[in-house]
Design an enzyme around this catalytic site. Structure first.
Site, PDB file in Angstrom:
ATOM      1  N   GLU A  22       0.858  -1.193   0.000  1.00 24.35           N
ATOM      2  CA  GLU A  22       0.000   0.000   0.000  1.00 24.35           C
ATOM      3  C   GLU A  22       0.888   1.234   0.000  1.00 24.35           C
ATOM      4  O   GLU A  22       1.615   1.488   0.958  1.00 24.35           O
ATOM      5  CB  GLU A  22      -0.905  -0.003   1.240  1.00 24.35           C
ATOM      6  CG  GLU A  22      -1.751   1.262   1.336  1.00 24.35           C
ATOM      7  CD  GLU A  22      -2.552   1.363   2.638  1.00 24.35           C
ATOM      8  OE1 GLU A  22      -2.918   0.314   3.222  1.00 24.35           O
ATOM      9  OE2 GLU A  22      -2.790   2.504   3.084  1.00 24.35           O
TER      10      GLU A  22
ATOM     11  N   ARG B 182       0.695  10.448   0.271  1.00 27.18           N
ATOM     12  CA  ARG B 182       1.053  11.512   1.227  1.00 27.18           C
ATOM     13  C   ARG B 182       2.255  12.297   0.771  1.00 27.18           C
ATOM     14  O   ARG B 182       2.706  13.197   1.478  1.00 27.18           O
ATOM     15  CB  ARG B 182       1.368  10.900   2.598  1.00 27.18           C
ATOM     16  CG  ARG B 182       0.172  10.264   3.236  1.00 27.18           C
ATOM     17  CD  ARG B 182       0.493   9.725   4.613  1.00 27.18           C
ATOM     18  NE  ARG B 182      -0.482   8.717   4.944  1.00 27.18           N
ATOM     19  CZ  ARG B 182      -0.385   7.876   5.950  1.00 27.18           C
ATOM     20  NH1 ARG B 182       0.664   7.919   6.758  1.00 27.18           N
ATOM     21  NH2 ARG B 182      -1.318   6.995   6.172  1.00 27.18           N
TER      22      ARG B 182
ATOM     23  N   LYS C 295     -11.085  -1.356   5.814  1.00 27.69           N
ATOM     24  CA  LYS C 295      -9.930  -1.022   6.643  1.00 27.69           C
ATOM     25  C   LYS C 295     -10.483  -0.580   8.002  1.00 27.69           C
ATOM     26  O   LYS C 295     -11.430   0.211   8.052  1.00 27.69           O
ATOM     27  CB  LYS C 295      -9.153   0.125   5.990  1.00 27.69           C
ATOM     28  CG  LYS C 295      -8.122   0.787   6.907  1.00 27.69           C
ATOM     29  CD  LYS C 295      -7.196   1.685   6.132  1.00 27.69           C
ATOM     30  CE  LYS C 295      -6.373   2.566   7.055  1.00 27.69           C
ATOM     31  NZ  LYS C 295      -5.131   3.028   6.419  1.00 27.69           N
TER      32      LYS C 295
HETATM   33  C1  3PG Z   1      -2.142   4.205   7.686  1.00 28.54           C
HETATM   34  O1  3PG Z   1      -1.975   5.058   6.860  1.00 28.54           O
HETATM   35  O2  3PG Z   1      -2.870   3.255   7.481  1.00 28.54           O
HETATM   36  C2  3PG Z   1      -1.502   4.356   9.004  1.00 28.54           C
HETATM   37  O3  3PG Z   1      -1.038   5.642   9.199  1.00 28.54           O
HETATM   38  C3  3PG Z   1      -0.397   3.404   9.211  1.00 28.54           C
HETATM   39  O4  3PG Z   1      -0.352   3.296  10.553  1.00 28.54           O
HETATM   40  P1  3PG Z   1       0.990   2.956  11.330  1.00 28.54           P
HETATM   41  O5  3PG Z   1       2.028   3.964  10.878  1.00 28.54           O
HETATM   42  O6  3PG Z   1       0.617   3.119  12.774  1.00 28.54           O
HETATM   43  O7  3PG Z   1       1.371   1.563  10.984  1.00 28.54           O
END
Ligand code: 3PG
Length: 212
Positions: free
Chosen positions: A45, A49, A133
């Site tokens: 994924e 960003r 999700k």
């Molecule tokens: C996402 O975008 O799904 C989360 O920000 C990922 O979360 P994590 O950095 O806590 O794994």
């Protein structure tokens, strides 16, 4: 199309940990993807960003990697179009507005819309999104929350993300309504910046082995 094929669900189950990747520089895209694939994580994924995220997805798609590459942090209908143009194979959203749901339904690929409450999950299910999700997983109740809703909502499955770590990943993966977890811990920024691809492969492999 909102239906997720059994083959896609199986691929995510087998992957177990979906790396949530933020790519700051385009030249990191392919080495990082290859490092993760070498460690056994072949569902990737890429979050929208950074400025080069879409180009990174396109580069991975064009490279015909042995991987299922999707776009995360989809928050606007225009993101859906942009990700589709970049040949993203699946889309992940942190939450789901009405406009986003409409755009996701028109997308020709797998979609994992974000939900954090029972009502959000039900609304999505009623609109055809059976795999969602769960975000932000730890902050929104973690594995105990998903365990509690497994019986009343047996037809919804989740990919929890947000605060998932080696300490709690097993709690999620042992639940019947979880197909895989998403996390950024196997793609630490310092290793990416230093180009330590072998270390990322080793970390990915070790994380997956620990959860086998
Ligand atoms: C996402 O975008 O799904 C989360 O920000 C990922 O979360 P994590 O950095 O806590 O794994």
């Amino acid at each position: 199309m909102t239906t997720i094929s059994p083959a896609t669900i199986e691929r995510m189950r087998t992957c177990r940990i979906i790396p949530v990747i933020t790519i700051k520089s385009l030249n990191q895209a392919l080495p990082l993807a290859n490092a993760l694939i070498a460690g056994g994580a072949d569902v990737l994924e890429v979050t929208l960003r950074t400025d080069c995220a879409l180009e990174a997805i396109k580069q991975m798609a064009d490279a015909k990697l042995d991987a299922f590459v999707g776009a995360g942090t989809i928050t606007r209908p225009s993101d859906v179009d942009a990700a589709a143009k970049a040949d993203a194979e699946f889309l992940v959203t942190p939450g789901t507005t009405e406009e986003l749901r409409t755009a996701l339904k028109a997308y020709d690929g797998a979609v994992f819309p974000g939900a954090a409450t029972v009502s959000e999950a039900l609304k999505l299910r009623d609109e055809g999104f059976a795999v969602q999700k769960f975000f932000p997983a730890e902050a929104a109740g973690g594995a105990p929350f998903l365990k509690s809703i497994a019986a009343p909502l047996p037809d919804i499955r989740f990919m929890p993300t947000g605060g998932v770590s080696p300490k709690n990943a097993r709690d999620y993966l042992s639940l019947p309504n979880v197909i895989a977890v998403g996390g950024s811990w196997i793609v630490p920024n310092d290793l990416i910046e230093a180009g330590k691809w072998d270390e990322i492969t080793a970390l990915t492999q070790a994380s997956r082995d620990a959860l086998a």
